[in-house]
Design an enzyme around this catalytic site. Structure first.
Site, PDB file in Angstrom:
ATOM      1  CD  GLN A   1      45.326  44.166  35.740  1.00 24.30           C
ATOM      2  OE1 GLN A   1      45.731  45.249  36.119  1.00 24.30           O
ATOM      3  NE2 GLN A   1      44.857  43.978  34.524  1.00 24.30           N
ATOM      4  CG  PHE A   2      45.437  36.634  37.535  1.00 23.78           C
ATOM      5  CD1 PHE A   2      45.794  35.667  36.616  1.00 23.78           C
ATOM      6  CD2 PHE A   2      44.124  37.078  37.551  1.00 23.78           C
ATOM      7  CE1 PHE A   2      44.860  35.165  35.721  1.00 23.78           C
ATOM      8  CE2 PHE A   2      43.184  36.584  36.679  1.00 23.78           C
ATOM      9  CZ  PHE A   2      43.554  35.624  35.751  1.00 23.78           C
ATOM     10  CB  THR A   3      45.738  39.888  33.540  1.00 18.97           C
ATOM     11  OG1 THR A   3      45.567  41.235  33.981  1.00 18.97           O
ATOM     12  CG2 THR A   3      44.437  39.114  33.721  1.00 18.97           C
TER      13      THR A   3
END
Length: 144
Positions: free
Chosen positions: A78-80
């Site tokens: 989850q790059f966020t």
């Protein structure tokens, strides 16, 4: 590198209508890779994840790790998690690793966790995933 761990009664990840990873009791783990992260970080956090005592013992005290309760682990990129959120009203992602490096380090993290524990499922890096789970507690911790 940021690792958000959530104690779950169950969790699953779906891509294009197909369940690609699912666990019963255990941990849903969201993984954000940042610029500058290395294999040293993936090893340190893999070790910490597996040893982190977030499950209750017979007295209800958080004294047991995921292996001691024979729980599953669902790892989801989850790059966020690497977003910049201090300024403005829209997240910025300049601190997130570039996709190729993020995927390489996420896979390295997965391999290091799997080398120490067999009950590991994953999402698909870069895919549009639908993640469902029941948070137990709720119990959620950020490791970095």
């Amino acid at each position: 590198m940021k690792v958000l761990i959530q104690r779950a009664l169950n969790a699953c990840v779906v891509v294009d209508g197909e369940t690609i990873g699912a666990i019963d009791h255990g941990q849903l783990v969201l993984v954000g890779i940042e610029k500058g992260d290395t294999e040293v970080d993936t090893q340190r956090l893999a070790d910490k994840l597996l040893k982190y005592r977030m499950f209750g013992d017979e007295d209800g005290k958080m004294n047991l790790n995921v292996q001691q309760v024979a729980g599953g682990i669902l790892l989801v990129s989850q790059f966020t998690l690497a977003a910049e959120t201090k300024k403005g009203l829209r997240p910025g992602f300049s601190t997130a690793a570039i996709p190729e490096e993020g995927e390489r380090l996420f896979n390295d993290f997965v391999n290091k966790v799997r080398a120490q524990y067999s009950k590991v499922e994953t999402g698909r890096f870069g895919a549009d995933m639908k993640v469902s789970f029941t948070n137990d507690g709720p119990v959620t911790f950020m490791l970095d």
